[in-house]
Design an enzyme around this catalytic site. Structure first.
Site, PDB file in Angstrom:
ATOM      1  N   ARG A 240      46.035  62.586 -26.498  1.00  0.00           N
ATOM      2  CA  ARG A 240      46.520  62.250 -27.838  1.00  0.00           C
ATOM      3  C   ARG A 240      47.614  63.213 -28.288  1.00  0.00           C
ATOM      4  O   ARG A 240      47.818  64.269 -27.709  1.00  0.00           O
ATOM      5  CB  ARG A 240      45.359  62.223 -28.841  1.00  0.00           C
TER       6      ARG A 240
ATOM      7  N   LEU B 196      67.573  81.399 -25.851  1.00  0.00           N
ATOM      8  CA  LEU B 196      66.412  80.507 -25.962  1.00  0.00           C
ATOM      9  C   LEU B 196      66.030  80.407 -27.436  1.00  0.00           C
ATOM     10  O   LEU B 196      65.947  81.424 -28.125  1.00  0.00           O
ATOM     11  CB  LEU B 196      65.216  81.066 -25.165  1.00  0.00           C
TER      12      LEU B 196
ATOM     13  N   HIS C  95      41.391  82.398 -28.548  1.00  0.00           N
ATOM     14  CA  HIS C  95      42.753  82.388 -29.107  1.00  0.00           C
ATOM     15  C   HIS C  95      43.527  83.633 -28.668  1.00  0.00           C
ATOM     16  O   HIS C  95      44.720  83.571 -28.386  1.00  0.00           O
ATOM     17  CB  HIS C  95      42.710  82.319 -30.639  1.00  0.00           C
TER      18      HIS C  95
ATOM     19  N   GLU D 216      59.259  62.543 -22.242  1.00  0.00           N
ATOM     20  CA  GLU D 216      58.350  62.410 -21.101  1.00  0.00           C
ATOM     21  C   GLU D 216      57.064  63.188 -21.407  1.00  0.00           C
ATOM     22  O   GLU D 216      57.121  64.323 -21.879  1.00  0.00           O
ATOM     23  CB  GLU D 216      58.999  62.986 -19.830  1.00  0.00           C
TER      24      GLU D 216
ATOM     25  N   ARG E  76      37.410  75.802 -25.811  1.00  0.00           N
ATOM     26  CA  ARG E  76      36.649  75.442 -24.610  1.00  0.00           C
ATOM     27  C   ARG E  76      36.716  76.532 -23.550  1.00  0.00           C
ATOM     28  O   ARG E  76      35.742  76.816 -22.858  1.00  0.00           O
ATOM     29  CB  ARG E  76      37.157  74.096 -24.056  1.00  0.00           C
ATOM     30  N   TRP E  77      37.872  77.173 -23.474  1.00  0.00           N
ATOM     31  CA  TRP E  77      38.007  78.290 -22.524  1.00  0.00           C
ATOM     32  C   TRP E  77      37.010  79.396 -22.896  1.00  0.00           C
ATOM     33  O   TRP E  77      36.321  79.957 -22.033  1.00  0.00           O
ATOM     34  CB  TRP E  77      39.441  78.826 -22.553  1.00  0.00           C
TER      35      TRP E  77
ATOM     36  N   GLU F 178      46.151  69.920 -40.037  1.00  0.00           N
ATOM     37  CA  GLU F 178      44.708  69.644 -39.990  1.00  0.00           C
ATOM     38  C   GLU F 178      43.896  70.899 -39.654  1.00  0.00           C
ATOM     39  O   GLU F 178      42.710  71.000 -40.009  1.00  0.00           O
ATOM     40  CB  GLU F 178      44.410  68.556 -38.949  1.00  0.00           C
TER      41      GLU F 178
ATOM     42  N   ASP G  62      46.407  73.453 -26.266  1.00  0.00           N
ATOM     43  CA  ASP G  62      45.033  73.127 -26.650  1.00  0.00           C
ATOM     44  C   ASP G  62      44.032  73.673 -25.633  1.00  0.00           C
ATOM     45  O   ASP G  62      44.358  73.805 -24.460  1.00  0.00           O
ATOM     46  CB  ASP G  62      44.904  71.593 -26.768  1.00  0.00           C
TER      47      ASP G  62
ATOM     48  N   SER H 125      47.944  64.183 -31.703  1.00  0.00           N
ATOM     49  CA  SER H 125      47.447  65.058 -32.775  1.00  0.00           C
ATOM     50  C   SER H 125      48.523  65.433 -33.803  1.00  0.00           C
ATOM     51  O   SER H 125      48.657  66.600 -34.176  1.00  0.00           O
ATOM     52  CB  SER H 125      46.790  66.317 -32.191  1.00  0.00           C
TER      53      SER H 125
HETATM   54  C1  IPE Z   1      46.353  70.278 -31.700  1.00  0.00           C
HETATM   55  O1  IPE Z   1      45.125  70.713 -31.247  1.00  0.00           O
HETATM   56  C2  IPE Z   1      46.965  71.317 -32.604  1.00  0.00           C
HETATM   57  C3  IPE Z   1      47.407  72.542 -31.934  1.00  0.00           C
HETATM   58  C4  IPE Z   1      47.399  72.763 -30.645  1.00  0.00           C
HETATM   59  C5  IPE Z   1      47.918  73.533 -32.827  1.00  0.00           C
HETATM   60  P1  IPE Z   1      43.781  70.339 -31.999  1.00  0.00           P
HETATM   61  O2  IPE Z   1      42.670  70.922 -31.183  1.00  0.00           O
HETATM   62  O3  IPE Z   1      43.843  70.746 -33.411  1.00  0.00           O
HETATM   63  O4  IPE Z   1      43.792  68.746 -31.918  1.00  0.00           O
HETATM   64  P2  IPE Z   1      42.596  67.708 -31.867  1.00  0.00           P
HETATM   65  O5  IPE Z   1      41.662  68.061 -32.967  1.00  0.00           O
HETATM   66  O6  IPE Z   1      41.955  67.862 -30.528  1.00  0.00           O
HETATM   67  O7  IPE Z   1      43.245  66.371 -32.016  1.00  0.00           O
HETATM   68  C1  IPE Z   2      44.124  75.272 -29.550  1.00  0.00           C
HETATM   69  O1  IPE Z   2      42.844  75.491 -29.088  1.00  0.00           O
HETATM   70  C2  IPE Z   2      44.541  76.283 -30.591  1.00  0.00           C
HETATM   71  C3  IPE Z   2      44.669  75.739 -31.948  1.00  0.00           C
HETATM   72  C4  IPE Z   2      44.509  74.500 -32.289  1.00  0.00           C
HETATM   73  C5  IPE Z   2      45.021  76.679 -32.984  1.00  0.00           C
HETATM   74  P1  IPE Z   2      41.570  74.899 -29.812  1.00  0.00           P
HETATM   75  O2  IPE Z   2      41.059  75.925 -30.775  1.00  0.00           O
HETATM   76  O3  IPE Z   2      41.848  73.569 -30.404  1.00  0.00           O
HETATM   77  O4  IPE Z   2      40.567  74.763 -28.581  1.00  0.00           O
HETATM   78  P2  IPE Z   2      39.519  73.599 -28.314  1.00  0.00           P
HETATM   79  O5  IPE Z   2      40.228  72.301 -28.419  1.00  0.00           O
HETATM   80  O6  IPE Z   2      38.435  73.761 -29.334  1.00  0.00           O
HETATM   81  O7  IPE Z   2      39.035  73.877 -26.919  1.00  0.00           O
HETATM   82 MG    MG Z   3      41.679  71.673 -29.692  1.00  0.00          MG
END
Ligand code: IPE
Ligand code: IPE
Ligand code: MG
Length: 247
Positions: A201, A138, A44, A214, A31-32, A74, A27, A203
């Site tokens: 969380r 792996l 991404h 863990e 934000r990055w 989602e 995740d 998710s």
């Molecule tokens: C969880 O990240 C799903 C993946 C990393 C693929 P999300 O960014 O979708 O989760 P929420 O919305 O913060 O719970």
């Molecule tokens: C995780 O990064 C990648 C996927 C869920 C596909 P996010 O796209 O959720 O990045 P944030 O949470 O918005 O920073």
């Molecule tokens: Mg996210």
């Protein structure tokens, strides 16, 4: 991305006490990107370099199973442009990595609603899964259009179908039979679940499977997650006492 060097602390990780299965909620790409004034899609793209690095490290140190949460059920609700870009990136990743996966004896597997993915992605996934089906150093499990609740619903439907057809008796349903009807059949439960970018969380990831896993949550945003930090987390895991409810 450079591969291993003498400067990393691989030697400090006790390879006789590695988690057999590491699962990661990758995740923080958005934000990055924001932090670097780039588009979410560029976030991404940068995230896929971190994927390559973590796969290499697992292979190098001898983790047997790596499950990466790449796209949730989602996540289909994100803007079409972002979903399309993620699918295109996945396709690109599969094309660029298959040679190395084959050379390094890595087997690709998918958990999730593969039938919902675009046809070109499905074709590439099936191609790489077939290409690598004999590999065993792996196991790389990609969670794609994956949701823990959807997985449980599907398992219940399959079990009920089998009961109706008389193939199994309701009394025969136990934890093992449930395991055998999940996407993760045959895969040991994760020993360690890492989530990047600080969210406390789950998710909808591996709900059934993480009963005694863990947990490690790091504030690092996924594109910044590197080998050094991964090894630190493995060392932290090795200091823990896993009790499984016993004393
Ligand atoms: C969880 O990240 C799903 C993946 C990393 C693929 P999300 O960014 O979708 O989760 P929420 O919305 O913060 O719970
Ligand atoms: C995780 O990064 C990648 C996927 C869920 C596909 P996010 O796209 O959720 O990045 P944030 O949470 O918005 O920073
Ligand atoms: Mg996210």
């Amino acid at each position: 991305m450079s591969s291993s060097s003498s400067s990393d602390n691989l030697s400090e990780v006790d390879t006789s006490n590695l988690p057999s299965h590491v699962a990661i909620i990758m995740d923080g790409n958005g934000r990055w990107a924001k932090k670097h004034r780039l588009s979410r899609i560029q976030g991404h793209e940068k995230g896929s370099d971190a994927v390559r690095a973590v796969v290499r490290t697992c292979r190098e140190i001898g983790v047997s199973h790596l499950t990466l949460y790449a796209f949730s059920t989602e996540n289909w609700q994100r803007p079409k442009k972002e979903v399309d870009a993620l699918m295109a990136l996945l396709n690109k990743f599969l094309r660029s990595e298959q040679k190395e996966m084959q050379e390094k004896n890595i087997r690709l597997n998918v958990i999730g609603q593969i039938e919902r993915l675009p046809q070109d992605v499905r074709r590439e996934l099936n191609k790489v899964m077939t290409l690598t089906e004999k590999n065993n150093a792996l196991y790389l499990h990609l969670a794609l259009s994956y949701g823990g609740r959807a997985e449980i619903v599907r398992m219940v439907q399959e079990l009920i179908k089998k009961c109706k057809m008389g193939q199994i008796q309701p009394e025969a349903i136990n934890e093992q039979l449930i395991n055998e009807h999940l996407y993760t059949q045959g895969i040991p439960d994760p020993d360690l679940l890492i989530r990047t970018s600080g969210e406390m969380r789950i998710s909808n990831f591996l709900l059934w499977q993480i009963a005694y896993t863990e947990l490690y949550i790091t504030p690092t945003l996924w594109p910044d997650f590197d080998k050094q930090e991964f090894l630190q987390i493995l060392k932290d895991y090795q200091r823990r006492e896993r009790r499984f409810g016993r004393v």
